[in-house]
Design a protein around this motif. Structure first.
Motif, PDB file in Angstrom:
ATOM      1  N   UNK A  80       4.212  -2.413 -36.910  1.00  0.00           N
ATOM      2  CA  UNK A  80       5.350  -2.420 -36.005  1.00  0.00           C
ATOM      3  C   UNK A  80       6.631  -2.222 -36.807  1.00  0.00           C
ATOM      4  N   UNK A  81       7.519  -1.392 -36.288  1.00  0.00           N
ATOM      5  CA  UNK A  81       8.831  -1.232 -36.910  1.00  0.00           C
ATOM      6  C   UNK A  81       9.873  -1.779 -35.949  1.00  0.00           C
ATOM      7  N   UNK A  82      10.918  -2.326 -36.527  1.00  0.00           N
ATOM      8  CA  UNK A  82      11.958  -2.876 -35.685  1.00  0.00           C
ATOM      9  C   UNK A  82      13.277  -2.197 -36.025  1.00  0.00           C
ATOM     10  N   UNK A 117      13.237   9.223 -26.958  1.00  0.00           N
ATOM     11  CA  UNK A 117      12.253  10.296 -26.804  1.00  0.00           C
ATOM     12  C   UNK A 117      12.003  10.986 -28.134  1.00  0.00           C
ATOM     13  N   UNK A 118      13.060  11.162 -28.914  1.00  0.00           N
ATOM     14  CA  UNK A 118      12.924  11.818 -30.228  1.00  0.00           C
ATOM     15  C   UNK A 118      12.031  10.992 -31.147  1.00  0.00           C
ATOM     16  N   UNK A 119      12.212   9.669 -31.112  1.00  0.00           N
ATOM     17  CA  UNK A 119      11.369   8.813 -31.961  1.00  0.00           C
ATOM     18  C   UNK A 119       9.923   8.883 -31.499  1.00  0.00           C
ATOM     19  N   UNK A 120       9.744   8.861 -30.191  1.00  0.00           N
ATOM     20  CA  UNK A 120       8.393   8.930 -29.627  1.00  0.00           C
ATOM     21  C   UNK A 120       7.689  10.213 -30.037  1.00  0.00           C
ATOM     22  N   UNK A 121       8.483  11.272 -30.226  1.00  0.00           N
ATOM     23  CA  UNK A 121       7.918  12.580 -30.548  1.00  0.00           C
ATOM     24  C   UNK A 121       7.412  12.668 -31.986  1.00  0.00           C
ATOM     25  N   UNK A 122       7.840  11.698 -32.840  1.00  0.00           N
ATOM     26  CA  UNK A 122       7.374  11.712 -34.234  1.00  0.00           C
ATOM     27  C   UNK A 122       5.862  11.490 -34.247  1.00  0.00           C
ATOM     28  N   UNK A 123       5.092  12.379 -34.908  1.00  0.00           N
ATOM     29  CA  UNK A 123       3.632  12.192 -34.910  1.00  0.00           C
ATOM     30  C   UNK A 123       3.248  10.863 -35.570  1.00  0.00           C
ATOM     31  N   UNK A 124       2.362  10.130 -34.903  1.00  0.00           N
ATOM     32  CA  UNK A 124       1.939   8.825 -35.454  1.00  0.00           C
ATOM     33  C   UNK A 124       2.563   7.671 -34.709  1.00  0.00           C
ATOM     34  N   UNK A 125       3.655   7.919 -33.988  1.00  0.00           N
ATOM     35  CA  UNK A 125       4.279   6.858 -33.205  1.00  0.00           C
ATOM     36  C   UNK A 125       3.548   6.775 -31.869  1.00  0.00           C
ATOM     37  N   UNK A 126       3.095   5.580 -31.536  1.00  0.00           N
ATOM     38  CA  UNK A 126       2.311   5.453 -30.301  1.00  0.00           C
ATOM     39  C   UNK A 126       3.127   4.906 -29.144  1.00  0.00           C
ATOM     40  N   UNK A 127       4.278   4.327 -29.439  1.00  0.00           N
ATOM     41  CA  UNK A 127       5.073   3.814 -28.333  1.00  0.00           C
ATOM     42  C   UNK A 127       6.391   3.247 -28.803  1.00  0.00           C
ATOM     43  N   UNK A 128       7.375   3.261 -27.973  1.00  0.00           N
ATOM     44  CA  UNK A 128       8.667   2.663 -28.293  1.00  0.00           C
ATOM     45  C   UNK A 128       9.081   1.816 -27.106  1.00  0.00           C
ATOM     46  N   UNK A 129       9.469   0.610 -27.357  1.00  0.00           N
ATOM     47  CA  UNK A 129       9.999  -0.189 -26.261  1.00  0.00           C
ATOM     48  C   UNK A 129      11.401  -0.634 -26.645  1.00  0.00           C
ATOM     49  N   UNK A 130      12.294  -0.576 -25.687  1.00  0.00           N
ATOM     50  CA  UNK A 130      13.688  -0.898 -25.986  1.00  0.00           C
ATOM     51  C   UNK A 130      14.153  -2.041 -25.108  1.00  0.00           C
ATOM     52  N   UNK A 131      14.759  -3.042 -25.716  1.00  0.00           N
ATOM     53  CA  UNK A 131      15.448  -4.077 -24.953  1.00  0.00           C
ATOM     54  C   UNK A 131      16.873  -4.083 -25.474  1.00  0.00           C
ATOM     55  N   UNK A 132      17.781  -3.481 -24.710  1.00  0.00           N
ATOM     56  CA  UNK A 132      19.166  -3.329 -25.143  1.00  0.00           C
ATOM     57  C   UNK A 132      19.204  -2.505 -26.413  1.00  0.00           C
ATOM     58  N   UNK A 133      19.889  -3.009 -27.456  1.00  0.00           N
ATOM     59  CA  UNK A 133      19.994  -2.220 -28.691  1.00  0.00           C
ATOM     60  C   UNK A 133      18.783  -2.420 -29.617  1.00  0.00           C
ATOM     61  N   UNK A 134      17.834  -3.243 -29.229  1.00  0.00           N
ATOM     62  CA  UNK A 134      16.685  -3.506 -30.102  1.00  0.00           C
ATOM     63  C   UNK A 134      15.502  -2.633 -29.703  1.00  0.00           C
ATOM     64  N   UNK A 135      15.002  -1.884 -30.685  1.00  0.00           N
ATOM     65  CA  UNK A 135      13.842  -1.043 -30.428  1.00  0.00           C
ATOM     66  C   UNK A 135      12.655  -1.555 -31.227  1.00  0.00           C
ATOM     67  N   UNK A 136      11.477  -1.606 -30.591  1.00  0.00           N
ATOM     68  CA  UNK A 136      10.255  -1.927 -31.314  1.00  0.00           C
ATOM     69  C   UNK A 136       9.376  -0.689 -31.263  1.00  0.00           C
ATOM     70  N   UNK A 137       9.026  -0.205 -32.461  1.00  0.00           N
ATOM     71  CA  UNK A 137       8.303   1.053 -32.546  1.00  0.00           C
ATOM     72  C   UNK A 137       6.885   0.776 -33.018  1.00  0.00           C
ATOM     73  N   UNK A 138       5.912   1.148 -32.242  1.00  0.00           N
ATOM     74  CA  UNK A 138       4.509   0.931 -32.605  1.00  0.00           C
ATOM     75  C   UNK A 138       3.969   2.173 -33.289  1.00  0.00           C
ATOM     76  N   UNK A 139       3.287   1.950 -34.417  1.00  0.00           N
ATOM     77  CA  UNK A 139       2.708   3.083 -35.147  1.00  0.00           C
ATOM     78  C   UNK A 139       1.192   2.971 -35.096  1.00  0.00           C
ATOM     79  N   UNK A 140       0.516   4.082 -35.056  1.00  0.00           N
ATOM     80  CA  UNK A 140      -0.946   4.081 -35.136  1.00  0.00           C
ATOM     81  C   UNK A 140      -1.343   3.626 -36.539  1.00  0.00           C
ATOM     82  N   UNK A 141      -2.519   2.973 -36.674  1.00  0.00           N
ATOM     83  CA  UNK A 141      -2.903   2.500 -38.002  1.00  0.00           C
ATOM     84  C   UNK A 141      -3.173   3.659 -38.968  1.00  0.00           C
TER      85      UNK A 141
END
Lengths: 312, 256
Positions: free
Chosen positions: A227-229, A241-265
């Motif tokens: 997980x990246x924060x 959307x741009x972050x989501x488009x990076x290969x290997x990123x499986x999901x992005x969730x945003x709560x206000x200015x905080x983003x949690x980026x999930x990466x595939x193992x």
């Protein structure tokens, strides 16, 4: 040094531990981690020969605990959950008794007592009645009792319970100092305890081993995906959307200015590309890093996973 | 069994009698009661002896029959009630405080532990009986008691008390509660004491069996100055059997 194979213990219809298998090598410090009632103490009681197993074998120092209990007991120093101390004795008298009980040679008894007192910092109270000491001191007397015959194997059931933070650090240092020539198994339900002292952790829940690894290995294994924060100045949909488009990123969730980026193992290092996508979309990075999974989370994850499986 | 290990345990338990109030209370009360009894027996004996002399009744009174026999007979009864206080804590307290874990995980056998406990209790009883030696010594200074009767009475009292202790140790191993241990010990010892009462109404064979089972019946010969093999065998087998049961009881707890 300690070899446990297929170990089970039933109390009537209740199963306390179920088919445990593990090994502790010479000089290792292994932590038993698990919630209260998981079977940590039962396992330790069987290893020390206090109670027999329902099934399975334990060998300590090459001796089977059932066939050669005396040899096994001689090799072990054991601190049970409740320190086995005689309240009416003085610390020194009690350690003298413990040393003789463990057949320390007469000429060595005094030296061993002094050594144990020094190691556990009991010098100030050596001639006082144990019953009048504080809980922390009593715990240390219990520890001194386990050490007094300088056994190759130490089994410590929650060794720092009831100690104040300074004493906890002292005991941790002591345990670390004993590693190498001593093989140590300690149990705890407090996580920092095992992270601070143990090289390897065995997580027990409901009588079963749910994980067994080094702390780093355990952390790695449980992250599953990394997980990246990221904290940004202004989150915008195109950036996300741009972050989501990076290969290997499986999901992005945003709560206000905080983003949690999930990466595939096992995707290798992706942080640079994620950061680039964020910068290019003009969100303005304030903070960026890998999220650390704490041992608490691992622990909860492991034990609740197990419960969920059983519920099915 | 290793005597050294048993001795380590016995030594600790013996010392702890004296670091807790038990030893002082038991010893003080025991000596007070025994002293009171001895004084009264002696006074009564004196009066009787004077009567015999005054009215010249033909035969003289012996110290053995007039003082020694009732003294040790009574001492046995007192010890019946005092011995549970000596044994009650031996295992019950260890189990309650969980110090039993220290003994059970030390490189000593269960036999060492049981024998060590027994040894500490017998040592304490030896101190109790030893302290009452002032009475026979007084008799020896002021009269000529039969030394044989004296020695066999003391030996009999000691062996009988060892049996009482064995029962106490067994019940101490069975419970964590010292009061329960005391109560059971007194009751069972008392029953074994008076079991011969029913011998009179039992059939010929059972009457013999019941007479042989009675704790106090085997003391009779000792009090008359005779040390008989049958009595020694009874006392030693009683002790052995009691300690054996204790061993089994403690071992069975591990399996639960």
């Amino acid at each position: 040094m300690i070899q446990v194979t297929g170990l089970s213990k039933h109390y009537g219809p209740r199963t306390a531990i179920d088919d445990l298998n593990f090994e502790v090598k010479k000089g290792e410090i292994v932590g038993f981690l698990g919630p209260n009632g998981a079977g940590k103490s039962t396992t330790m009681k069987i290893i020390t020969g206090f109670m027999p197993a329902s099934e399975g074998d334990v060998t300590v120092n090459g001796f089977d605990v059932f066939d050669r209990p005396i040899e096994v007991k001689r090799a072990i120093g054991y601190l049970p959950e409740t320190p086995p101390i005689y309240m009416e004795m003085t610390v020194r008298d009690f350690l003298d008794f413990a040393a003789r009980l463990n057949q320390v040679a007469k000429s060595d008894v005094k030296r061993q007592i002094d050594w144990a007192i020094e190691k556990t910092n009991l010098g100030d109270v050596a001639n006082r009645i144990i019953g009048n000491l504080s809980k922390g001191y009593k715990q240390r007397v219990g520890l001194a009792q386990a050490l007094v015959h300088n056994p190759p194997v130490l089994i410590l059931d929650e060794p720092t319970v009831g100690l104040d933070p300074k004493q906890i650090i002292e005991i941790r240092e002591l345990i670390k100092g004993l590693a190498g020539e001593h093989t140590i198994v300690l149990s705890s339900h407090i996580l920092p305890e095992v992270t601070a002292t143990c090289g390897r952790i065995i997580v027990i829940n409901r009588g079963r081993i749910v994980a067994e690894d080094t702390i780093d290995g355990l952390t790695m294994r449980l992250k599953k995906g990394l997980l990246l924060q990221m904290t940004v100045a202004a989150a915008n949909p195109s950036g996300i959307a741009a972050i989501k488009a990076v290969p290997g990123v499986t999901g992005v969730s945003a709560t206000g200015p905080k983003l949690v980026i999930e990466l595939a193992p096992n995707q290798g290092e992706l942080r640079d590309r994620v950061a680039k996508a964020a910068v290019e979309s003009g969100m303005g990075i304030l903070e960026f890093g890998a999220e650390k999974v704490s041992l608490e989370e691992i622990f909860l994850q492991l034990t609740t996973e197990e419960n969920a499986k059983e519920a099915v | 069994m290793s005597f050294a290990n048993a001795w380590t345990i016995a030594r600790r338990d013996f010392r702890s009698y004296f670091t807790t109030p038990i030893a002082y209370i038991v010893l003080a009360l025991f000596l007070a009661i025994m002293g009171y009894m001895f004084f009264n027996m002696l006074a009564y004996f004196n009066e009787q002896a004077m009567n015999y002399q005054t009215y010249n009744m033909g035969h003289s009174m012996s110290l053995s029959e007039g003082v020694i026999r009732p003294l040790y007979g009574n001492m046995n009864v007192i010890l019946l009630f005092f011995s549970p206080a000596i044994t009650m804590r031996l295992f019950a307290e260890e189990r309650k405080n969980q110090t039993i874990q220290l003994l059970m995980t030390s490189p000593v056998s269960l036999t060492d532990i049981v024998f060590g406990k027994f040894l500490s209790a017998t040592l304490f009883v030896a101190v109790m009986i030893g302290a009452t030696l002032v009475y026979p010594i007084t008799l020896m200074i002021f009269g000529q008691p039969d030394v044989g009767t004296l020695v066999s009475s003391i030996l009999g009292t000691f062996l009988l008390t060892c049996c009482l202790l064995t029962t106490g140790i067994l019940f101490s191993a069975m419970t964590e509660n010292q009061i329960v241990a005391v109560f059971l010990t007194v009751c069972v010892n008392f029953l074994l004491w008076i079991i011969s009462w029913s011998a009179y109404s039992a059939g010929p064979v059972w009457s013999d069996v019941l007479m042989h089972l009675s704790l106090i019946n085997h003391f009779m010969k000792f009090s008359q100055g005779a040390i008989e093999t049958a009595d020694l065998v009874y006392y030693f087998s009683f002790i052995f059997f009691g300690l054996f049961l204790t061993h089994r009881v403690l071992d069975s707890f591990r399996w639960r």
